[in-house]
Motif scaffolding. Structure first.
Motif, PDB file in Angstrom:
ATOM      1  N   HIS A  16       0.786  -1.069  -0.028  1.00 48.49           N
ATOM      2  CA  HIS A  16       0.126  -0.092   0.131  1.00 48.49           C
ATOM      3  C   HIS A  16       0.908   1.152   0.020  1.00 48.49           C
ATOM      4  CE1 HIS A  16       1.002  -0.655   4.164  1.00 48.49           C
ATOM      5  NE2 HIS A  16       0.522   0.718   4.543  1.00 48.49           N
ATOM      6  N   CYS A  23      -9.282  -3.356  -7.177  1.00 49.65           N
ATOM      7  CA  CYS A  23      -7.921  -3.576  -6.520  1.00 49.65           C
ATOM      8  C   CYS A  23      -7.094  -2.334  -7.081  1.00 49.65           C
ATOM      9  CB  CYS A  23      -7.478  -4.906  -7.134  1.00 49.65           C
ATOM     10  SG  CYS A  23      -5.644  -5.334  -6.414  1.00 49.65           S
ATOM     11  N   GLU A  24      -6.675  -1.474  -6.095  1.00 48.36           N
ATOM     12  CA  GLU A  24      -5.809  -0.355  -6.599  1.00 48.36           C
ATOM     13  C   GLU A  24      -4.681  -0.828  -6.792  1.00 48.36           C
ATOM     14  OE1 GLU A  24      -6.142   2.762  -6.972  1.00 48.36           O
ATOM     15  OE2 GLU A  24      -8.388   3.021  -6.365  1.00 48.36           O
ATOM     16  N   SER A  36      -6.088  -5.329   1.106  1.00 52.33           N
ATOM     17  CA  SER A  36      -7.163  -4.704   1.423  1.00 52.33           C
ATOM     18  C   SER A  36      -8.527  -4.871   0.759  1.00 52.33           C
ATOM     19  CB  SER A  36      -7.060  -3.251   1.296  1.00 52.33           C
ATOM     20  OG  SER A  36      -5.820  -2.796   2.365  1.00 52.33           O
ATOM     21  N   CYS A  37      -8.352  -5.371  -0.497  1.00 55.53           N
ATOM     22  CA  CYS A  37      -9.521  -5.397  -1.282  1.00 55.53           C
ATOM     23  C   CYS A  37     -10.292  -6.770  -1.053  1.00 55.53           C
ATOM     24  CB  CYS A  37      -9.292  -5.322  -2.880  1.00 55.53           C
ATOM     25  SG  CYS A  37      -8.137  -6.375  -3.631  1.00 55.53           S
ATOM     26  N   MET A  97     -12.377   0.011   1.852  1.00 55.12           N
ATOM     27  CA  MET A  97     -12.638  -0.297   0.442  1.00 55.12           C
ATOM     28  C   MET A  97     -14.367   0.040  -0.015  1.00 55.12           C
ATOM     29  SD  MET A  97      -9.543  -0.475  -0.870  1.00 55.12           S
ATOM     30  CE  MET A  97      -9.535  -0.776  -2.536  1.00 55.12           C
ATOM     31  N   ASP A  98     -14.705   0.376  -1.217  1.00 67.13           N
ATOM     32  CA  ASP A  98     -16.191   0.439  -1.730  1.00 67.13           C
ATOM     33  C   ASP A  98     -16.487  -0.912  -1.863  1.00 67.13           C
ATOM     34  OD1 ASP A  98     -16.376   3.196  -0.873  1.00 67.13           O
ATOM     35  OD2 ASP A  98     -15.576   3.518  -3.195  1.00 67.13           O
ATOM     36  N   TYR A 147     -15.298  -5.430  -2.101  1.00 66.72           N
ATOM     37  CA  TYR A 147     -14.287  -6.359  -1.624  1.00 66.72           C
ATOM     38  C   TYR A 147     -14.873  -7.419  -2.406  1.00 66.72           C
ATOM     39  CZ  TYR A 147     -13.901  -3.576   2.479  1.00 66.72           C
ATOM     40  OH  TYR A 147     -13.381  -2.427   3.323  1.00 66.72           O
TER      41      TYR A 147
END
Length: 326
Positions: free
Chosen positions: A130, A161-162, A198-199, A208-209, A211
């Motif tokens: 991250h 997924c960033e 995180s996702c 996150m918005d 998942y």
């Protein structure tokens, strides 16, 4: 060797040599000032971005030739950990020589890959990924400032997924096309969830918005609904009566019902079932099945499980159905 020393040594082993080198010796750290850019006939853009998940921040400087939009020089200032410094340095290097329109296509994965010592080994441990994913966001901000548009205008899809820049649409499509059933399979196919994680589900490095666990569940539900609709369509195509269907239509209808109402319970116990054949026999329609996995040889396969399969098919397709395991 003390336990703390072993842990520290293990952590450092998870970083590539490029990362550890650039942590202490970044090549593009510094500032560019308006006056010097103007003296060269160029335009200076300064963009800031901060990562809420860890408090790291980066300031990106672009010196741009306004005649062709080329980024002729770039520097950065990083306010964060060594990983953020190393990734910001590589991001800056990747921008130099590109046009603004080309630079905005640089992804966080491009940065992470450029930090690797070899193509197969991640440059940083997953819990530090991250810190390496600010590139895309600060580049968007810089490009937006230069072009006079909102940074979000460069994003045309919902990114789940960033780290790997994987969109919601891509995830849904890959799950459907490959009949994926686990988050691990999603990661294998798309790399989503393979870095900071995180996702994957709530409780990671940042909220996150969307998942992966929810996307998988919702997409699998949609797939099941589509199968049931296909079953209903097949029944309609056969004149509305299971007995009047062709063999292929019958098999598809039976499979759809089992997928929707039975199969998931068998899989939970390590088993499964497949349709072998369907035959008309006097007043009955005999469906021959084969148990797979843990269901093969299980005592319930000839009693409770068999009854559940048969009664479900009788209810949804035809009261004449008999289910015969072979």
């Amino acid at each position: 060797m003390a336990k703390a020393d072993i842990l520290n040594e293990s952590l450092w082993d998870a970083y590539s040599n490029k990362v550890t080198t650039l942590m202490n010796n970044p090549q593009h750290q510094g500032e560019i000032f308006d006056a010097e850019a103007e003296d060269r006939g160029n335009k200076l853009i300064v963009a800031d971005f901060g990562a809420e998940s860890c408090g790291d921040a980066v300031r990106l400087y672009w010196e741009i030739n306004p005649k062709n939009d080329e980024i002729v020089n770039s520097k950065f200032k990083s306010f964060g950990c060594g990983t953020a410094i190393a990734s910001s340095d590589v991001m800056t290097e990747l921008c130099i020589g590109k046009t603004v329109q080309e630079a905005v296509k640089i992804t966080n994965i491009d940065v992470e890959l450029a930090l690797r010592d070899d193509p197969e080994t991640p440059a940083v441990p997953p819990q530090k990924m991250h810190c390496s994913v600010m590139a895309y966001d600060v580049i968007k901000k810089a490009a937006g400032l230069y072009m006079g548009v909102d940074a979000e205008s460069f994003e045309t899809e919902i990114i789940v997924c960033e780290c790997a820049r994987v969109s919601l649409g891509t995830l849904q499509e890959v799950i459907k096309l490959n009949d994926l059933k686990t988050v691990g399979e999603i990661t294998d196919y798309t790399k989503a969830g393979g870095f900071c994680k995180s996702c994957i589900k709530p409780g990671g490095h940042e909220a996150m918005d969307y998942y992966l666990v929810d996307i998988l569940a919702d997409t699998r539900k949609e797939m099941d609904e589509e199968k049931m609709k296909a079953s209903a369509d097949a029944i309609a195509a056969g004149g509305g009566v299971f007995e009047d269907m062709t063999l292929v239509q019958q098999i598809k209808a039976v499979d759809a019902v089992i997928d929707d109402s039975v199969r998931q319970f068998l899989i939970m116990d390590g088993g499964n079932v497949e349709i072998i054949d369907i035959k008309k026999a006097d007043e009955n329609i005999d469906i021959y099945i084969r148990y797979l996995g843990n269901c093969d040889g299980c005592s319930s396969s000839a009693t409770g499980t068999l009854y559940a399969i048969e009664s479900t098919l009788q209810e949804k397709l035809s009261s004449k159905i008999r289910v015969l395991p072979i």
